[in-house]
Write a protein that holds these residues in place. Sequence first.
Motif, PDB file in Angstrom:
ATOM      1  N   GLY A   1      39.384  35.797  36.858  1.00  0.00           N
ATOM      2  CA  GLY A   1      39.684  37.270  36.823  1.00  0.00           C
ATOM      3  C   GLY A   1      40.994  37.912  37.180  1.00  0.00           C
TER       4      GLY A   1
ATOM      5  N   GLY B   1      40.245  36.680  32.668  1.00  0.00           N
ATOM      6  CA  GLY B   1      38.921  37.394  32.482  1.00  0.00           C
ATOM      7  C   GLY B   1      37.780  36.519  32.650  1.00  0.00           C
ATOM      8  N   MET B   2      36.786  36.989  32.573  1.00  0.00           N
ATOM      9  CA  MET B   2      35.358  36.229  32.607  1.00  0.00           C
ATOM     10  C   MET B   2      34.967  35.599  31.342  1.00  0.00           C
ATOM     11  SD  MET B   2      32.980  35.182  34.854  1.00  0.00           S
ATOM     12  CE  MET B   2      33.436  36.407  36.028  1.00  0.00           C
TER      13      MET B   2
ATOM     14  N   TYR C   1      31.177  40.843  43.369  1.00  0.00           N
ATOM     15  CA  TYR C   1      32.469  41.027  42.718  1.00  0.00           C
ATOM     16  C   TYR C   1      32.229  40.282  41.425  1.00  0.00           C
ATOM     17  CZ  TYR C   1      37.045  40.046  40.796  1.00  0.00           C
ATOM     18  OH  TYR C   1      38.349  39.861  40.078  1.00  0.00           O
TER      19      TYR C   1
ATOM     20  N   SER D   1      29.636  41.825  39.174  1.00  0.00           N
ATOM     21  CA  SER D   1      30.407  42.937  38.228  1.00  0.00           C
ATOM     22  C   SER D   1      31.266  42.603  37.294  1.00  0.00           C
ATOM     23  CB  SER D   1      30.854  43.837  39.425  1.00  0.00           C
ATOM     24  OG  SER D   1      32.203  43.479  39.984  1.00  0.00           O
ATOM     25  N   GLU D   2      31.959  41.692  37.560  1.00  0.00           N
ATOM     26  CA  GLU D   2      32.831  40.946  36.352  1.00  0.00           C
ATOM     27  C   GLU D   2      32.074  40.596  35.235  1.00  0.00           C
ATOM     28  OE1 GLU D   2      36.445  40.667  36.340  1.00  0.00           O
ATOM     29  OE2 GLU D   2      35.810  42.714  37.474  1.00  0.00           O
TER      30      GLU D   2
ATOM     31  N   ARG E   1      31.082  43.610  33.409  1.00  0.00           N
ATOM     32  CA  ARG E   1      31.906  44.104  32.595  1.00  0.00           C
ATOM     33  C   ARG E   1      32.427  43.427  31.584  1.00  0.00           C
ATOM     34  NH1 ARG E   1      37.629  44.197  32.594  1.00  0.00           N
ATOM     35  NH2 ARG E   1      37.789  42.692  34.476  1.00  0.00           N
TER      36      ARG E   1
END
Length: 235
Positions: free
Chosen positions: A71, A76-77, A195, A198-199, A202
């Motif tokens: 991330g 990114g995830m 964290y 939440s990623e 998103r």
Amino acid sequence: MAERQASALREQFIAVLGHDLRNPLSAILSGMDIMALSPLDERQRLVAKVVKGSADRMSALIDDVLDFARGRLGDGMSLSRTPVRLGPILMQVIDELRSSYSERQISADINLPDAVDCDPGRLSQLLSNLVANALVHGSITGPVTILAHCNDGALLLSVANSGEPIPKAALARLFQPFTRDEIRPCQQGLGLGLYIASEIARAHGGQLAAKSNPNETLFTFEMPLTTPEFTGRPS
């Protein structure tokens, strides 16, 4: 510029370290699996169980570090979305946590009869992180309650627990990495679970929110539902 380069170098180092730790850890886990099949006395079984538990925890920490590094480094995830029956998958996560925390009360109301277009592995990880957070930081005598259903074109997943409320100042930083000691000092872990959750939210085009008061602490994940496009000849 120098500070940004140093920060990028540190995060690259974390990513490489996490990746390279997997090989020796895999060897430890394989060795413990083989040992578990051999005849052992009571003391040997206890030692093997402790080593296996520690190795599993190390594996989870490495996963967290790698997800964090991806991330932060801009990748990114990563997701692998597919239409799945999500209910049984989430229940498997809950059953595993019930087994690990047999002394705790974990109630679940999962009502997801239709397929959901998502990454089931990542949503399992999100749920596991939220429930583990509730078990660790919530009241040891109060229940952890999990709800999942679809409403108005969205998937809603919530995890609630009782216990001391999270301070308002801490709520604003709750989904930032490495904030564990600011919120609940002297707890194990890297402070990356929320964290990463939440990623994951998103990456699915959704959001993860939290609210906390003296009655309960509630985490809610909401994701818009998409209609999967199936191709092929009509039957």
